[in-house]
Design a protein around this motif. Structure first.
Motif, PDB file in Angstrom:
ATOM      1  N   GLN A  99      35.338  39.296  36.138  1.00 26.44           N
ATOM      2  CA  GLN A  99      36.641  38.703  35.904  1.00 26.44           C
ATOM      3  C   GLN A  99      37.183  38.051  37.177  1.00 26.44           C
ATOM      4  OE1 GLN A  99      37.982  38.213  33.137  1.00 26.44           O
ATOM      5  NE2 GLN A  99      40.088  37.613  33.612  1.00 26.44           N
ATOM      6  N   SER A 100      36.940  38.684  38.316  1.00 24.13           N
ATOM      7  CA  SER A 100      37.368  38.095  39.588  1.00 24.13           C
ATOM      8  C   SER A 100      36.625  36.790  39.856  1.00 24.13           C
ATOM      9  CB  SER A 100      37.113  39.083  40.731  1.00 24.13           C
ATOM     10  OG  SER A 100      37.892  40.254  40.560  1.00 24.13           O
ATOM     11  N   ILE A 101      35.329  36.778  39.552  1.00 19.93           N
ATOM     12  CA  ILE A 101      34.538  35.561  39.728  1.00 19.93           C
ATOM     13  C   ILE A 101      35.041  34.461  38.799  1.00 19.93           C
ATOM     14  CG2 ILE A 101      32.227  34.575  39.387  1.00 19.93           C
ATOM     15  CD1 ILE A 101      31.102  37.253  40.346  1.00 19.93           C
ATOM     16  N   TYR A 102      35.388  34.853  37.584  1.00 23.05           N
ATOM     17  CA  TYR A 102      35.938  33.883  36.630  1.00 23.05           C
ATOM     18  C   TYR A 102      37.238  33.284  37.164  1.00 23.05           C
ATOM     19  CZ  TYR A 102      38.620  32.316  32.599  1.00 23.05           C
ATOM     20  OH  TYR A 102      39.397  31.597  31.738  1.00 23.05           O
ATOM     21  N   ALA A 157      23.692  38.349  36.831  1.00 23.76           N
ATOM     22  CA  ALA A 157      23.914  37.277  37.816  1.00 23.76           C
ATOM     23  C   ALA A 157      24.164  35.941  37.133  1.00 23.76           C
ATOM     24  CB  ALA A 157      22.715  37.182  38.764  1.00 23.76           C
ATOM     25  N   SER A 158      23.338  35.614  36.139  1.00 21.72           N
ATOM     26  CA  SER A 158      23.535  34.347  35.430  1.00 21.72           C
ATOM     27  C   SER A 158      24.829  34.373  34.621  1.00 21.72           C
ATOM     28  CB  SER A 158      22.340  34.059  34.517  1.00 21.72           C
ATOM     29  OG  SER A 158      22.169  35.093  33.565  1.00 21.72           O
ATOM     30  N   TYR A 159      25.174  35.535  34.094  1.00 19.12           N
ATOM     31  CA  TYR A 159      26.441  35.672  33.376  1.00 19.12           C
ATOM     32  C   TYR A 159      27.616  35.298  34.283  1.00 19.12           C
ATOM     33  CZ  TYR A 159      30.412  38.006  31.137  1.00 19.12           C
ATOM     34  OH  TYR A 159      31.628  38.289  30.589  1.00 19.12           O
ATOM     35  N   CYS A 160      27.594  35.804  35.513  1.00 16.59           N
ATOM     36  CA  CYS A 160      28.679  35.520  36.454  1.00 16.59           C
ATOM     37  C   CYS A 160      28.719  34.042  36.829  1.00 16.59           C
ATOM     38  CB  CYS A 160      28.515  36.377  37.706  1.00 16.59           C
ATOM     39  SG  CYS A 160      28.830  38.142  37.447  1.00 16.59           S
ATOM     40  N   PHE A 164      31.881  31.614  36.102  1.00 14.42           N
ATOM     41  CA  PHE A 164      32.524  30.844  37.164  1.00 14.42           C
ATOM     42  C   PHE A 164      32.671  29.382  36.753  1.00 14.42           C
ATOM     43  CE2 PHE A 164      32.327  28.082  40.848  1.00 14.42           C
ATOM     44  CZ  PHE A 164      33.288  28.623  41.690  1.00 14.42           C
ATOM     45  N   ALA A 165      31.588  28.814  36.240  1.00 15.61           N
ATOM     46  CA  ALA A 165      31.616  27.409  35.829  1.00 15.61           C
ATOM     47  C   ALA A 165      32.583  27.203  34.674  1.00 15.61           C
ATOM     48  CB  ALA A 165      30.213  26.949  35.431  1.00 15.61           C
ATOM     49  N   GLY A 166      32.592  28.140  33.731  1.00 16.82           N
ATOM     50  CA  GLY A 166      33.530  28.037  32.616  1.00 16.82           C
ATOM     51  C   GLY A 166      34.969  28.143  33.068  1.00 16.82           C
ATOM     52  N   GLY A 167      35.235  29.010  34.038  1.00 12.58           N
ATOM     53  CA  GLY A 167      36.590  29.134  34.575  1.00 12.58           C
ATOM     54  C   GLY A 167      37.052  27.856  35.237  1.00 12.58           C
ATOM     55  N   ALA A 168      36.165  27.211  35.987  1.00 15.95           N
ATOM     56  CA  ALA A 168      36.520  25.952  36.646  1.00 15.95           C
ATOM     57  C   ALA A 168      36.821  24.866  35.626  1.00 15.95           C
ATOM     58  CB  ALA A 168      35.383  25.507  37.568  1.00 15.95           C
ATOM     59  N   ASP A 169      36.047  24.817  34.547  1.00 15.68           N
ATOM     60  CA  ASP A 169      36.244  23.783  33.535  1.00 15.68           C
ATOM     61  C   ASP A 169      37.473  24.047  32.684  1.00 15.68           C
ATOM     62  OD1 ASP A 169      33.962  22.104  34.043  1.00 15.68           O
ATOM     63  OD2 ASP A 169      32.729  23.735  33.308  1.00 15.68           O
ATOM     64  N   GLN A 170      37.911  25.282  32.597  1.00 11.34           N
ATOM     65  CA  GLN A 170      39.076  25.575  31.773  1.00 11.34           C
ATOM     66  C   GLN A 170      40.349  25.008  32.368  1.00 11.34           C
ATOM     67  OE1 GLN A 170      39.947  29.159  29.902  1.00 11.34           O
ATOM     68  NE2 GLN A 170      37.895  29.534  29.147  1.00 11.34           N
ATOM     69  N   GLU A 171      40.338  24.640  33.630  1.00  8.17           N
ATOM     70  CA  GLU A 171      41.531  24.021  34.192  1.00  8.17           C
ATOM     71  C   GLU A 171      41.725  22.595  33.698  1.00  8.17           C
ATOM     72  OE1 GLU A 171      44.303  25.114  36.313  1.00  8.17           O
ATOM     73  OE2 GLU A 171      43.436  26.621  35.030  1.00  8.17           O
ATOM     74  N   GLY A 172      40.746  22.033  32.968  1.00  9.78           N
ATOM     75  CA  GLY A 172      40.958  20.726  32.356  1.00  9.78           C
ATOM     76  C   GLY A 172      41.959  20.827  31.228  1.00  9.78           C
ATOM     77  N   PRO A 173      41.610  21.477  30.114  1.00 14.35           N
ATOM     78  CA  PRO A 173      42.580  21.678  29.049  1.00 14.35           C
ATOM     79  C   PRO A 173      43.470  22.879  29.292  1.00 14.35           C
ATOM     80  CG  PRO A 173      40.451  22.475  28.359  1.00 14.35           C
ATOM     81  CD  PRO A 173      40.253  21.857  29.724  1.00 14.35           C
ATOM     82  N   MET A 184      48.375  27.806  42.566  1.00 14.74           N
ATOM     83  CA  MET A 184      49.204  28.935  42.974  1.00 14.74           C
ATOM     84  C   MET A 184      49.265  29.992  41.877  1.00 14.74           C
ATOM     85  SD  MET A 184      49.884  28.267  45.998  1.00 14.74           S
ATOM     86  CE  MET A 184      50.877  29.750  46.237  1.00 14.74           C
ATOM     87  N   ALA A 185      49.242  29.546  40.626  1.00 18.75           N
ATOM     88  CA  ALA A 185      49.209  30.510  39.521  1.00 18.75           C
ATOM     89  C   ALA A 185      47.921  31.321  39.552  1.00 18.75           C
ATOM     90  CB  ALA A 185      49.345  29.775  38.184  1.00 18.75           C
ATOM     91  N   ARG A 186      46.821  30.659  39.868  1.00 25.46           N
ATOM     92  CA  ARG A 186      45.539  31.361  39.936  1.00 25.46           C
ATOM     93  C   ARG A 186      45.513  32.340  41.102  1.00 25.46           C
ATOM     94  NH1 ARG A 186      46.247  29.503  36.292  1.00 25.46           N
ATOM     95  NH2 ARG A 186      46.389  31.715  35.866  1.00 25.46           N
ATOM     96  N   VAL A 187      46.114  31.944  42.221  1.00 26.80           N
ATOM     97  CA  VAL A 187      46.215  32.871  43.353  1.00 26.80           C
ATOM     98  C   VAL A 187      47.019  34.104  42.942  1.00 26.80           C
ATOM     99  CG1 VAL A 187      47.132  33.179  45.688  1.00 26.80           C
ATOM    100  CG2 VAL A 187      45.976  31.058  45.077  1.00 26.80           C
ATOM    101  N   GLY A 188      48.092  33.886  42.180  1.00 29.90           N
ATOM    102  CA  GLY A 188      48.870  35.014  41.684  1.00 29.90           C
ATOM    103  C   GLY A 188      48.047  35.926  40.798  1.00 29.90           C
ATOM    104  N   GLY A 189      47.194  35.328  39.961  1.00 32.36           N
ATOM    105  CA  GLY A 189      46.339  36.126  39.091  1.00 32.36           C
ATOM    106  C   GLY A 189      45.294  36.917  39.846  1.00 32.36           C
ATOM    107  N   ILE A 190      44.855  36.401  40.990  1.00 34.54           N
ATOM    108  CA  ILE A 190      43.876  37.110  41.803  1.00 34.54           C
ATOM    109  C   ILE A 190      44.532  38.237  42.596  1.00 34.54           C
ATOM    110  CG2 ILE A 190      42.282  36.852  43.753  1.00 34.54           C
ATOM    111  CD1 ILE A 190      41.721  34.007  42.758  1.00 34.54           C
ATOM    112  N   VAL A 191      45.735  38.001  43.089  1.00 34.84           N
ATOM    113  CA  VAL A 191      46.428  38.997  43.914  1.00 34.84           C
ATOM    114  C   VAL A 191      46.956  40.161  43.075  1.00 34.84           C
ATOM    115  CG1 VAL A 191      48.425  39.367  45.424  1.00 34.84           C
ATOM    116  CG2 VAL A 191      47.033  37.298  45.661  1.00 34.84           C
TER     117      VAL A 191
END
Length: 381
Positions: free
Chosen positions: A3-6, A51-54, A58-67, A297-304
């Motif tokens: 989840q952190s990697i995501y 490892a491949s799951y993570c 990660f790639a899916g998390g990056a792409d989700q910032e589009g929509p 900044m919202a993502r930083v909040g979610g990580i912290v």
């Protein structure tokens, strides 16, 4: 760890896709995000090892910032910036944001049912990934009216324009605090879902359903009270009920759950406010970049947020206190932002800077004259 990697992927997406959307166009980035969400989500479902799951997460998390279909109570970022701000007339923006937000809320509720019906994680992952290929085909039909404008802006503006001029810089710092605090407190609430003594599926439905009344109220408030006051009220009330939960005995699960649901509803309303508010505060050349950094900044909040949660092993009252104080601080920061209700959408950085130097006269004729006219914007010679 996964989840952190995501969330790290979501953070990278927020940094990258906002600027790319300003440079190459909203439609192109939206379509790319949908394609990658479908592909990476499907790959995640069939990942042969951890490892491949993570990597796929990660790639899916990056792409989700589009929509912007991440697990926060907010509406789609690119469609909002494109459709609500750049297509929809000023008086109808708030209601359009609300309608889009209701679609997200409905998705939250449906997710609980799908998760209950499809308990195996691989099939569940596949079930929520395949629809993105349909969205890709649908987005292909979207029209874009900003090709000429984007072409002219490709080499003219950079990320530094968010802090280069005093008024934009002021807006940037205030909005950064607001975005961080909303996400930070939301994830603080989300991590306690298992501790409310209610079925995880039921509490997911409840947390989704509360968005309906919350977004109805905030839509009316945005249209009549204004963006700034609506955001301040939602943030302050969210912080108040989260702090109040500290003083409720653990055996009163119903009261604790009710307060958490109210807090979540207020944070959902805050997300609606800040999305619309952000797109109206920033001028067209850096609108998507500014929105992208707000999401960062919202993502930083979610990580912290999980790090703060770890402190409850030593001081049980401290995490909810921090989660509650953050929205209150954000409400104070929002008080220093300019109001945008019924104001024309700014087209240039200079226009935003000049607006702050004007003193409103209160003349209704001047307000009418400032309203955007129908049809395409006039271009200077």
């Amino acid at each position: 760890m996964a989840q952190s990697i995501y969330m790290a992927g979501v953070l990278v997406g927020a940094l990258v896709l906002g600027g790319l959307s300003d440079r190459f166009g909203r439609k192109a980035m939206l379509m790319w995000s949908y394609l990658q969400l479908g592909v990476m989500g499907t790959c995640t479902a069939f990942a042969p090892n951890y490892a491949s799951y993570c990597v796929f997460r990660f790639a899916g998390g990056a792409d989700q910032e589009g929509p912007s279909t991440v697990g926060t109570p907010r509406v789609s970022r690119v469609p909002v910036s494109l459709a609500v701000v750049e297509w929809i007339p000023t008086p109808y923006r708030a209601i359009t944001v609300a309608i889009t937000g209701f679609a997200y809320t409905l998705g939250q509720i449906i997710l609980a049912g799908v998760a209950y019906a499809v308990p195996h994680w691989r099939w569940l992952q596949l079930s929520v990934s395949l629809p993105f290929f349909v969205f890709l085909l649908y987005s292909w039909m979207l029209k874009s009216n900003m090709k000429e404008e984007l072409a002219a802006l490709k080499s003219s503006y950079t990320v530094s324009d968010l802090v280069r001029t005093p008024v934009i810089r002021h807006i940037f710092f205030c909005l950064s605090i607001v975005w961080f605090s909303i996400s930070f407190s939301y994830y603080g609430l989300a991590m306690d879902l298992q501790n409310f003594g209610v079925s995880i599926y039921l509490i997911q439905v409840i947390f989704g359903a509360v968005d309906f009344p919350a977004k109805v109220v905030v839509t009316v408030s945005l249209s009549y009270v204004g963006r700034r006051l609506s955001l301040m009220a939602a943030l302050f009330l969210a912080g108040l009920v989260i702090v109040a939960n500290i003083f409720v005995p653990t055996e009163l699960q119903t009261v604790r759950t009710a307060l958490a649901v109210i807090g979540k509803g207020c944070l959902s309303a805050s997300f609606n406010c800040v999305f619309l508010y952000t797109t109206e505060l920033y001028p067209t050349p850096i609108r998507q970049t500014g929105l992208g950094f707000g999401s960062t900044m919202a993502r930083v909040g979610g990580i912290v947020a999980p790090l703060v949660k770890m402190m409850d092993e030593y001081y049980p009252f401290l995490p909810p206190a921090v989660y509650g104080v953050a929205p209150v601080v954000a409400a104070v920061a929002a008080a220093f932002l300019p109001e945008t209700l019924n104001a024309p959408l700014p087209d240039t950085i200079e226009e935003v800077e000049n607006r702050s130097k004007r003193t409103p006269t209160g003349d209704p004729k001047e307000k009418i004259a400032l309203q955007p006219q129908d049809g395409p914007p006039l271009k200077e010679a």
